[in-house]
Design an enzyme around this catalytic site. Structure first.
Site, PDB file in Angstrom:
ATOM      1  N   ALA A   1       0.825  -1.207   0.000  1.00 31.04           N
ATOM      2  CA  ALA A   1       0.000   0.000   0.000  1.00 31.04           C
ATOM      3  C   ALA A   1       0.861   1.260   0.000  1.00 31.04           C
ATOM      4  CB  ALA A   1      -0.923  -0.001   1.210  1.00 31.04           C
TER       5      ALA A   1
ATOM      6  N   GLY B   1       0.417  -5.417   1.025  1.00 27.19           N
ATOM      7  CA  GLY B   1      -0.634  -5.616   0.038  1.00 27.19           C
ATOM      8  C   GLY B   1      -0.170  -6.402  -1.168  1.00 27.19           C
TER       9      GLY B   1
ATOM     10  N   GLU C   1      -0.500  -9.921  -0.102  1.00 32.22           N
ATOM     11  CA  GLU C   1      -1.926 -10.234  -0.040  1.00 32.22           C
ATOM     12  C   GLU C   1      -2.511 -10.434  -1.434  1.00 32.22           C
ATOM     13  OE1 GLU C   1      -3.856  -8.173   3.775  1.00 32.22           O
ATOM     14  OE2 GLU C   1      -2.660  -6.771   2.600  1.00 32.22           O
TER      15      GLU C   1
ATOM     16  N   GLU D   1       2.954  -5.401   8.265  1.00 32.01           N
ATOM     17  CA  GLU D   1       2.061  -4.350   8.752  1.00 32.01           C
ATOM     18  C   GLU D   1       2.186  -4.080  10.243  1.00 32.01           C
ATOM     19  OE1 GLU D   1       0.104  -5.737   4.910  1.00 32.01           O
ATOM     20  OE2 GLU D   1       1.266  -6.621   6.550  1.00 32.01           O
TER      21      GLU D   1
END
Length: 266
Positions: A70, A115, A118, A138
């Site tokens: 992100a 991300g 993910e 994170e």
């Protein structure tokens, strides 16, 4: 690869190469997944899902990076109220990739972090280069994975290993990722895309409806208990008996032997 005419956004786009859709992240240098990139990712995934030319999908970030995750500067500026609304939008982009009703493989070079990791978890398989790094860091930022990492990673590698990676925020190299089942194949860096394309092209002329049904039964079954999963399987299995692909597959087996049927996707 040159973008196909249907490109809608430079940050993520779909290029149809034969019967394979290459969903390309293209936001150099790190393919950061900001809000614009998330919207583009969702649009490209939805296009891959509905394009009848596409029989399998490769998610690819490029020769040096998959995605570093992100946009932290963008997220740091968000209030709690803003993130409450944005979290659903964030997950929707990744869910759109997971929901593609066709075989999907992630082709991973370089970092696939936060991300980016993910996103790789939404695929049905993961092929990575020998220099790839994967992780969910994170917690080191005072948050947790918010695009499916706490749910998809334990289902893939087991809860104990997933907790260790998420709690520590550490990154794993290609060798360890293969050992723990986070990736399915490790190849030299310059062979990642070609290997993923070979994986996807196995399904170019295959039984599209049966593949869709198999993916539906597996994914939906994983979200419930065994009894409910078996009920899903029964329903999906029986549904295929109303398709031309089932007729062709079984008749081809009877008259010509296995693997000789021609499938239409109907």
């Amino acid at each position: 690869m040159t973008p196909a005419p249907e490109v809608d956004h430079p940050a993520a786009w779909l290029n149809v190469d034969g019967a394979v859709g290459v969903l390309r992240l293209d936001r150099p240098p790190l393919n950061v997944l900001d809000r614009a990139a998330q919207a583009a990712l969702r649009l490209a995934a939805e296009r891959a899902a509905t394009d009848e030319r596409v029989r399998a999908v490769v998610v690819y970030g490029g020769p040096t990076v998959f995605s570093a995750g992100a946009d932290i500067k963008e997220m740091a500026a968000m209030t709690h109220a803003e993130m409450v609304g944005h979290a659903a939008v964030l997950q929707a982009a990744f869910d759109a990739v997971a929901a593609i009703p066709k075989p999907v493989v992630a082709a991973i070079n370089g970092p696939a972090l936060g991300g980016g990791c993910e996103l790789a978890l939404t695929a049905d398989a993961r092929i990575c280069g020998s220099e790839a790094r994967l992780g969910l860091p994170e917690v080191l930022l005072g948050v947790i994975p918010g695009a499916g990492g706490t749910q998809r990673l334990p289902r893939l590698i087991g809860p104990a290993r997933a907790k260790e990676l998420i709690f520590s925020g550490r990154q794993v190299g290609a060798k360890e990722a293969l050992e723990i089942g986070l990736v399915d194949q490790v190849v030299p860096t310059d062979q990642v895309l070609d290997s993923a394309l070979r994986w996807a092209r196995r399904f170019e002329t295959g039984p599209a409806l049966a593949l869709h049904a198999a993916k539906t039964a597996i994914d939906a079954g994983l979200a419930t208990d065994l009894a409910a999963g078996l009920a899903i399987e029964r329903s999906v299995f029986a549904g295929l008996f109303g398709t031309q692909d089932r007729t062709s597959g079984m008749q081809g087996f009877i008259t010509e032997g296995p693997g000789r049927a021609r499938f239409t996707g109907r």
